[in-house]
Design a protein around this motif. Structure first.
Motif, PDB file in Angstrom:
ATOM      1  N   UNK A   1       0.876  -1.161   0.018  1.00 26.13           N
ATOM      2  CA  UNK A   1       0.156   0.003   0.207  1.00 26.13           C
ATOM      3  C   UNK A   1       0.933   1.432  -0.128  1.00 26.13           C
ATOM      4  N   UNK A   2       0.329   2.281  -0.496  1.00 22.91           N
ATOM      5  CA  UNK A   2       1.025   3.653  -0.638  1.00 22.91           C
ATOM      6  C   UNK A   2       1.024   4.077   0.793  1.00 22.91           C
ATOM      7  N   UNK A   3       2.152   4.455   1.321  1.00 13.76           N
ATOM      8  CA  UNK A   3       2.259   5.140   2.554  1.00 13.76           C
ATOM      9  C   UNK A   3       1.659   6.299   2.774  1.00 13.76           C
ATOM     10  N   UNK A   4       1.046   6.597   3.902  1.00 17.58           N
ATOM     11  CA  UNK A   4       0.211   7.977   3.943  1.00 17.58           C
ATOM     12  C   UNK A   4      -1.008   7.952   3.467  1.00 17.58           C
ATOM     13  N   UNK A   5      -1.486   6.623   2.988  1.00 24.35           N
ATOM     14  CA  UNK A   5      -2.593   6.498   2.349  1.00 24.35           C
ATOM     15  C   UNK A   5      -3.580   5.601   2.837  1.00 24.35           C
ATOM     16  N   UNK A   6      -4.755   5.750   3.511  1.00 24.83           N
ATOM     17  CA  UNK A   6      -5.794   4.784   4.168  1.00 24.83           C
ATOM     18  C   UNK A   6      -6.708   4.121   3.037  1.00 24.83           C
ATOM     19  N   UNK A   7      -6.893   2.898   3.324  1.00 24.27           N
ATOM     20  CA  UNK A   7      -7.680   2.054   2.327  1.00 24.27           C
ATOM     21  C   UNK A   7      -8.920   1.387   2.944  1.00 24.27           C
ATOM     22  N   UNK A   8      -9.741   1.040   2.028  1.00 24.51           N
ATOM     23  CA  UNK A   8     -10.925   0.246   2.234  1.00 24.51           C
ATOM     24  C   UNK A   8     -10.897  -0.857   1.467  1.00 24.51           C
ATOM     25  N   UNK A   9     -10.853  -2.231   2.351  1.00 28.54           N
ATOM     26  CA  UNK A   9     -10.984  -3.605   1.495  1.00 28.54           C
ATOM     27  C   UNK A   9     -12.512  -3.933   1.514  1.00 28.54           C
ATOM     28  N   UNK A  10     -13.035  -4.573   0.403  1.00 29.61           N
ATOM     29  CA  UNK A  10     -14.268  -5.315   0.712  1.00 29.61           C
ATOM     30  C   UNK A  10     -13.949  -6.617  -0.162  1.00 29.61           C
ATOM     31  N   UNK A  11     -14.626  -7.476   0.661  1.00 30.52           N
ATOM     32  CA  UNK A  11     -14.228  -8.860   0.240  1.00 30.52           C
ATOM     33  C   UNK A  11     -15.601  -9.573  -0.431  1.00 30.52           C
ATOM     34  N   UNK A  12     -15.449 -10.065  -1.684  1.00 35.01           N
ATOM     35  CA  UNK A  12     -16.881 -10.622  -2.043  1.00 35.01           C
ATOM     36  C   UNK A  12     -16.581 -12.302  -2.497  1.00 35.01           C
ATOM     37  N   UNK A  13     -17.704 -12.927  -2.806  1.00 35.49           N
ATOM     38  CA  UNK A  13     -17.435 -14.245  -3.746  1.00 35.49           C
ATOM     39  C   UNK A  13     -17.271 -14.003  -4.964  1.00 35.49           C
ATOM     40  N   UNK A  14     -16.943 -15.182  -5.733  1.00 30.35           N
ATOM     41  CA  UNK A  14     -16.732 -14.985  -7.047  1.00 30.35           C
ATOM     42  C   UNK A  14     -17.894 -14.645  -7.650  1.00 30.35           C
ATOM     43  N   UNK A  15     -19.135 -14.962  -7.046  1.00 25.94           N
ATOM     44  CA  UNK A  15     -20.296 -14.432  -7.761  1.00 25.94           C
ATOM     45  C   UNK A  15     -20.728 -12.928  -7.259  1.00 25.94           C
ATOM     46  N   UNK A  16     -20.021 -12.212  -6.642  1.00 27.70           N
ATOM     47  CA  UNK A  16     -20.197 -10.851  -6.213  1.00 27.70           C
ATOM     48  C   UNK A  16     -20.962 -10.713  -5.000  1.00 27.70           C
ATOM     49  N   UNK A  17     -21.079 -11.796  -4.157  1.00 32.56           N
ATOM     50  CA  UNK A  17     -21.859 -11.513  -2.843  1.00 32.56           C
ATOM     51  C   UNK A  17     -20.926 -11.024  -1.786  1.00 32.56           C
ATOM     52  N   UNK A  18     -21.034  -9.842  -1.207  1.00 29.81           N
ATOM     53  CA  UNK A  18     -20.116  -9.224  -0.181  1.00 29.81           C
ATOM     54  C   UNK A  18     -19.959 -10.192   1.086  1.00 29.81           C
TER      55      UNK A  18
END
Length: 572
Positions: free
Chosen positions: A71-88
């Protein structure tokens, strides 16, 4: 641009669905924190200089990320994990790189609060490193340099203030501290402790340098507190350009213990005080009905210090294992206090000084309500200078018969004779700083027990050129030639001088001695001088003598031939 490994899924991370099945072909989307703006991640530490990860990152058949996630330093992220079918499956916001946020947080002043700690052993409770470290203070934590050159007064004052605010704790000194100059003016309290339960730790080599001409500096001042411990050696060097003074008006006082205005304080444990030049090694002070009690000292060593240990109207139940003073005016000075035990060595005491001085001041002269009593002292005088009186016992002001010095037991020895060396004097002063008075005092001086081991020619007891008491002082003397009296004007009508086990009682001028009593072993009266017949007047054991100063033929010498009381005297 710098990058750091992601704290989430950074290297070889494996993901699962909600049933615990590896998330084959799962999708991991990366956005800027708190938004739906896609954010780039990288496969290696090269960052933008290398390959970027796809977005979303497609997991392999085992549910693992195919590449590392940087990840780029001094940058905060959001991660979203989904199934292969797009279900969160989950969303994790405010993800930061391992180096971008964690290291600054740990490097911050509060960083130690983020690290856990648990002691080994059953029942240990989890805490933080910060909590553990804050159980002790160090002067360096507050900016003290400790090189003996920089003025460390303010940093140490801040350290003491912190321990006062904390309600106690341990303060460590591991350097050499210069405390600035007090050339003149009022006395300075450098470090004032105002809370109970303080421990000062002086590591090997720790030392304090005080510069003070014509004024006083209290290095550590305990203001009405108890449960105090001093570990190691409190080492103070008091520099001065003015000559050494017998009055103690300038220089350092290494440790001062002051009483509390509303309660007794107790529990003082002192390893060692070492002081070069100045006013006092240890001072316990202030007249009050509230007392400073239970002071235990292993060692005090001073050189060119006016008073080694001084107890001013306070300090009860005191034990000093060793007090060694070189060139002190008074090694041990106490009044208005009780129950002391001390082993005292006075080396080359200051000319004209009194290594031990026990006094009692009347209320009018600033004395406390406590009598000076129950002292057990061992005094050794090494290489005395001229005109030294080993022990001085004094009343200052006459406060009546309730004002007492009593129950004093002192072993006195000296290795060599010096001109004017005297065992002890017993004096009355009308006022503080005044002259010795011959006015009869109602104040009491009794049960003074002196065991002497002094060189030949040492003077014995001096009663101030005619000091008088309404109640005869009782002075018990033992040792070789213990009661050699050199005072030219002793009135034995006012004092009982009792000699045990010695070889002689000598009086240099008997002209004023109209009556006196000489006691032998176990307080047995064996010779009395007086007027009139002793029958029905003087009690003594069989074999005692009475010399009558107003007798005539066959009525001058009486021998006690029978009985146990005041009868059985036969004139010879």
């Amino acid at each position: 641009m710098t990058v750091s490994l992601s704290m989430l899924a950074g290297a070889g991370a494996q993901f699962f669905d909600n049933n615990g099945v590896p998330l084959a072909g799962g999708l991991l989307y990366t956005y800027l924190a708190g938004s739906v703006t896609p954010a780039t991640t990288y496969q290696t530490s090269s960052g933008s200089g290398g390959a970027s990860n796809s977005n979303p990152i497609v997991l392999d058949s085992a549910g693992r990320v195919p590449y590392q996630i940087w990840l780029t330093d001094n940058t905060d992220y959001k991660f979203i994990l989904k199934t292969s079918g797009g279900v969160t499956i989950c969303t994790e916001d405010n993800i930061y790189s391992s180096g971008e946020s964690v290291l600054p947080l740990l490097a911050a002043s509060s960083g130690s609060s983020l690290i856990g700690f648990i002691q080994s052993g059953t029942g240990a409770v989890a805490t933080t490193v910060q909590e553990v470290l804050r159980r002790e203070f160090n002067a360096r934590d507050f900016g003290a340099i400790g090189d003996g050159v920089a003025d460390d007064t303010v940093p140490i004052q801040n350290a003491v203030a912190a321990i006062n605010t904390a309600g106690g704790g341990t303060l460590i000194f591991d350097g050499q501290y210069y405390l600035g100059d007090n050339p003149a003016g009022p006395a300075l309290k450098k470090f004032e402790i105002t809370t109970d339960n303080v421990t000062l730790v002086f590591q090997k080599g720790a030392k304090f340098f005080v510069k003070s001409d014509s004024s006083l500096v209290y290095v550590f001042y305990l203001n009405g507190v108890g449960n105090f411990t001093l570990k190691g050696v409190l080492d103070v060097e008091s520099a001065a350009t003015t000559p050494y003074s017998t009055t103690g008006i300038y220089g350092a006082r290494a440790l001062v213990i002051a009483n509390n205005a509303s309660k007794d304080v107790s529990g003082f444990y002192i390893d060692s005080i070492n002081q070069l030049r100045g006013a006092h090694g240890l001072l316990v002070a202030d007249s009050s009905s509230y007392r400073v009690k239970n002071i235990n000292v292993e060692n005090i060593t001073t050189k060119d210090v006016t008073y080694g240990a001084n107890f001013v109207n306070n300090g009860d139940y005191v034990f000093i294992k060793n007090l060694t003073c070189t060139n002190a005016y008074r090694a041990y000075f106490a009044y208005g206090c009780t129950k002391h035990t001390a082993d005292i060595t006075s080396i080359a005491p200051y000319t004209g000084g009194t290594p031990v001085n026990l006094s009692r001041y009347s209320a009018a002269e600033g004395g406390s309500s406590v009598n000076t009593e129950s002292f057990n002292l061992n005094l050794k005088v090494i290489d005395p200078t001229s005109n030294i009186t080993c022990v001085s016992i004094r009343h200052i002001g006459d406060g009546g018969s309730s004002q007492k010095i009593q129950g004093i037991n002192i072993d006195i020895s000296a290795n060599v004779f010096a001109t004017g060396l005297t065992a002890a004097n017993f004096l009355n002063y009308a006022s503080t700083g005044g002259a010795i008075t011959t006015t009869t005092f109602n104040a009491v001086l009794t049960n003074i027990n002196l065991n002497l081991n002094l060189p030949t020619s040492t003077g014995g007891f001096y009663f101030g050129g005619g000091c008088n008491w309404a109640v005869k002082p009782i002075i018990n003397s033992s040792g070789a030639d213990p009661a050699t009296v050199v005072d030219g004007y002793i009135n034995f009508a006012t004092a009982d001088l009792r000699s045990y086990g010695g070889t002689s009682l000598l009086v240099s001028d008997k002209a004023a001695a109209t009556s006196f009593a000489f006691y032998g072993q176990n307080s047995n009266l064996i010779w009395t001088v007086g007027t009139g017949s002793p029958n029905s007047v003087v009690s003594a054991r069989v074999g005692s003598l009475f010399t009558r100063t107003d007798g005539g033929a066959a009525t001058t010498l009486y021998v006690k031939e029978s009985g146990t009381g005041n009868t059985g005297w036969v004139a010879k």
